[in-house]
Write a protein that holds these residues in place. Sequence first.
Motif, PDB file in Angstrom:
ATOM      1  N   ALA A  52       0.998  -1.191  -0.164  1.00  0.00           N
ATOM      2  CA  ALA A  52      -0.013   0.273   0.021  1.00  0.00           C
ATOM      3  C   ALA A  52       0.931   1.046  -0.173  1.00  0.00           C
ATOM      4  CB  ALA A  52      -0.966   0.014   1.252  1.00  0.00           C
ATOM      5  N   LEU A  53       1.763   1.220   0.834  1.00  0.00           N
ATOM      6  CA  LEU A  53       2.674   2.652   0.690  1.00  0.00           C
ATOM      7  C   LEU A  53       3.557   2.556  -0.476  1.00  0.00           C
ATOM      8  CD1 LEU A  53       4.051   4.839   2.148  1.00  0.00           C
ATOM      9  CD2 LEU A  53       5.726   3.285   3.382  1.00  0.00           C
ATOM     10  N   LEU A  54       3.965   1.536  -1.173  1.00  0.00           N
ATOM     11  CA  LEU A  54       4.588   1.671  -2.513  1.00  0.00           C
ATOM     12  C   LEU A  54       3.325   2.176  -3.394  1.00  0.00           C
ATOM     13  CD1 LEU A  54       6.482  -1.723  -2.992  1.00  0.00           C
ATOM     14  CD2 LEU A  54       7.655   0.596  -2.489  1.00  0.00           C
ATOM     15  N   GLU A  55       2.374   1.884  -3.407  1.00  0.00           N
ATOM     16  CA  GLU A  55       1.209   2.326  -4.394  1.00  0.00           C
ATOM     17  C   GLU A  55       1.040   3.832  -3.923  1.00  0.00           C
ATOM     18  OE1 GLU A  55      -2.304   0.101  -3.900  1.00  0.00           O
ATOM     19  OE2 GLU A  55      -1.255  -1.719  -4.978  1.00  0.00           O
ATOM     20  N   ALA A  56       1.079   4.306  -2.795  1.00  0.00           N
ATOM     21  CA  ALA A  56       0.888   5.587  -2.622  1.00  0.00           C
ATOM     22  C   ALA A  56       1.981   6.284  -2.854  1.00  0.00           C
ATOM     23  CB  ALA A  56       0.770   5.782  -0.807  1.00  0.00           C
ATOM     24  N   LEU A  57       3.264   5.843  -2.808  1.00  0.00           N
ATOM     25  CA  LEU A  57       4.458   6.617  -3.276  1.00  0.00           C
ATOM     26  C   LEU A  57       4.267   6.928  -5.005  1.00  0.00           C
ATOM     27  CD1 LEU A  57       7.128   7.480  -2.581  1.00  0.00           C
ATOM     28  CD2 LEU A  57       7.973   5.216  -2.874  1.00  0.00           C
ATOM     29  N   HIS A  58       3.979   5.815  -5.629  1.00  0.00           N
ATOM     30  CA  HIS A  58       3.600   5.981  -7.048  1.00  0.00           C
ATOM     31  C   HIS A  58       2.682   7.178  -7.241  1.00  0.00           C
ATOM     32  CE1 HIS A  58       5.872   3.206  -9.547  1.00  0.00           C
ATOM     33  NE2 HIS A  58       5.493   2.127  -8.746  1.00  0.00           N
ATOM     34  N   HIS A  59       1.508   7.125  -6.753  1.00  0.00           N
ATOM     35  CA  HIS A  59       0.581   8.222  -6.575  1.00  0.00           C
ATOM     36  C   HIS A  59       0.953   9.419  -6.742  1.00  0.00           C
ATOM     37  CE1 HIS A  59      -3.685   9.436  -6.930  1.00  0.00           C
ATOM     38  NE2 HIS A  59      -3.540   9.904  -5.575  1.00  0.00           N
ATOM     39  N   TYR A  60       1.741   9.611  -5.479  1.00  0.00           N
ATOM     40  CA  TYR A  60       2.413  10.921  -5.105  1.00  0.00           C
ATOM     41  C   TYR A  60       3.330  11.500  -6.188  1.00  0.00           C
ATOM     42  CZ  TYR A  60       5.856  14.162  -2.838  1.00  0.00           C
ATOM     43  OH  TYR A  60       6.551  15.139  -2.401  1.00  0.00           O
ATOM     44  N   LEU A  61       4.422  10.615  -6.523  1.00  0.00           N
ATOM     45  CA  LEU A  61       5.208  10.907  -7.598  1.00  0.00           C
ATOM     46  C   LEU A  61       4.523  11.294  -8.988  1.00  0.00           C
ATOM     47  CD1 LEU A  61       8.177   8.398  -6.988  1.00  0.00           C
ATOM     48  CD2 LEU A  61       8.111  10.816  -6.323  1.00  0.00           C
ATOM     49  N   LYS A  62       3.356  10.552  -9.300  1.00  0.00           N
ATOM     50  CA  LYS A  62       2.781  10.823 -10.556  1.00  0.00           C
ATOM     51  C   LYS A  62       2.161  12.358 -10.599  1.00  0.00           C
ATOM     52  CE  LYS A  62       1.672   6.308 -12.415  1.00  0.00           C
ATOM     53  NZ  LYS A  62       0.811   5.174 -11.810  1.00  0.00           N
ATOM     54  N   GLN A  63       1.950  12.591  -9.388  1.00  0.00           N
ATOM     55  CA  GLN A  63       1.373  13.931  -9.269  1.00  0.00           C
ATOM     56  C   GLN A  63       2.287  14.907  -9.251  1.00  0.00           C
ATOM     57  OE1 GLN A  63      -1.472  13.950  -5.922  1.00  0.00           O
ATOM     58  NE2 GLN A  63      -3.229  13.672  -7.372  1.00  0.00           N
TER      59      GLN A  63
END
Length: 355
Positions: A52-63
């Motif tokens: 879940a944290l890795l997914e959140a990190l992807h989401h954050y970096l994409k933005q």
Amino acid sequence: MNTDIKINKPEPILIHKVQKTFNQGTNVEHTIEYLIQGEFVLINEFYNDGIALLEALHHYLKQKLPNKSFKDQKAYRSEYFKLSNLILLEITNQQLNAKKSPNIGWLQKLYLENNHFYLTFPQIQGLNSAWQWYKNGVSIPVLRNKLHPYYGVYFPTRYDHLILFDNWLKRYKGPKKTVIEVGVGSGVLALQMIQHGFQKVYATDINPNAIIGLIEFMGTTKLSRKIELDFGNLFGKWDKQTEMIVFNPPWLPKPHDLGSIDEAIYYDKTLFSDFFSAAKKRLLPDGKLVVIFSNLAQIANVTTEHPIEKELAEGNRFQLERCFKKSVKAGSTKTKREQKLRSLEEVELWVLTHS
Ligand SMILES: C[S@@+](CC[C@H](N)C(=O)[O-])C[C@H]1O[C@@H](n2cnc3c(N)ncnc32)[C@H](O)[C@@H]1O
């Protein structure tokens, strides 16, 4: 056999205690902030919290980061790599502490001497998928038995070049007493040659894991008397002349900016001239030098140079007996560019003799 052979594995992270933790109740934004500040974060409850944290990190970096050009994508990957590798898992007695973690046999096999340490989440993911390949084995169309690729060892995921080699072996009528294979990897070509009646394969690799993996795979079976291994550069300790030399080298020139290089994929400037010069001494007068290659680097515009054509034109060592080519079967590819590339791709089997 070289006795001081040291296995390649992810280095344990040497810290005493990780201050920050992440689980279901933790604030994600704060956690990402800690990562950006360079702090380690421990997944201390469930393995899935790390996912879940890795997914959140992807989401954050994409933005946060642009994602248009090739350069943007590279910057994205490098930032993701940096931050995700601060997310840690704790390992005690060769087991992951986090609940519902996968059971990864490499932890027992590779870290027996280490009872308490940390690895990063992406490292654990790498170990986990490598464990699945190793444990379940990989079926290869030209082999009777499954391969069980060892951790950190190249194994083929496309097979056209293996089929090309197999067809050539079927028609080969020369002597089959000894052959040297440079860069044995997970052993597929050596196993093909044994299947086709070769009595002895002397093989090398510069990757210690390839050698350790094959020693384990062969155990004390008949195979272990047919394939002899040496951990070493090019021909290693095999200096007797032989009737055949086989090499499936890396197919791409090493990019300038690559830090740690994968020597199964990328070749450096001197690999081919060193190889041909050493091969010249070890090939019997009527012997055959078989090199498997591909036009991948040329059609991807990475280089105009073809190392085997260059050797034939300038080396004064070998002449061409025959070159067989096979176009690569279109796989399921993601992008248009890749589809176009694949439609032009050919694998090549070069058979050279002394000039
Ligand atoms: C493309 S892989 C081929 C592996 C295997 N022969 C196969 O066909 O699946 C290339 C192999 O050559 C090894 N290699 C690269 N440079 C080498 C060198 N200078 N000496 C010995 N082995 C080398 C790599 O570690 C890797 O295992």
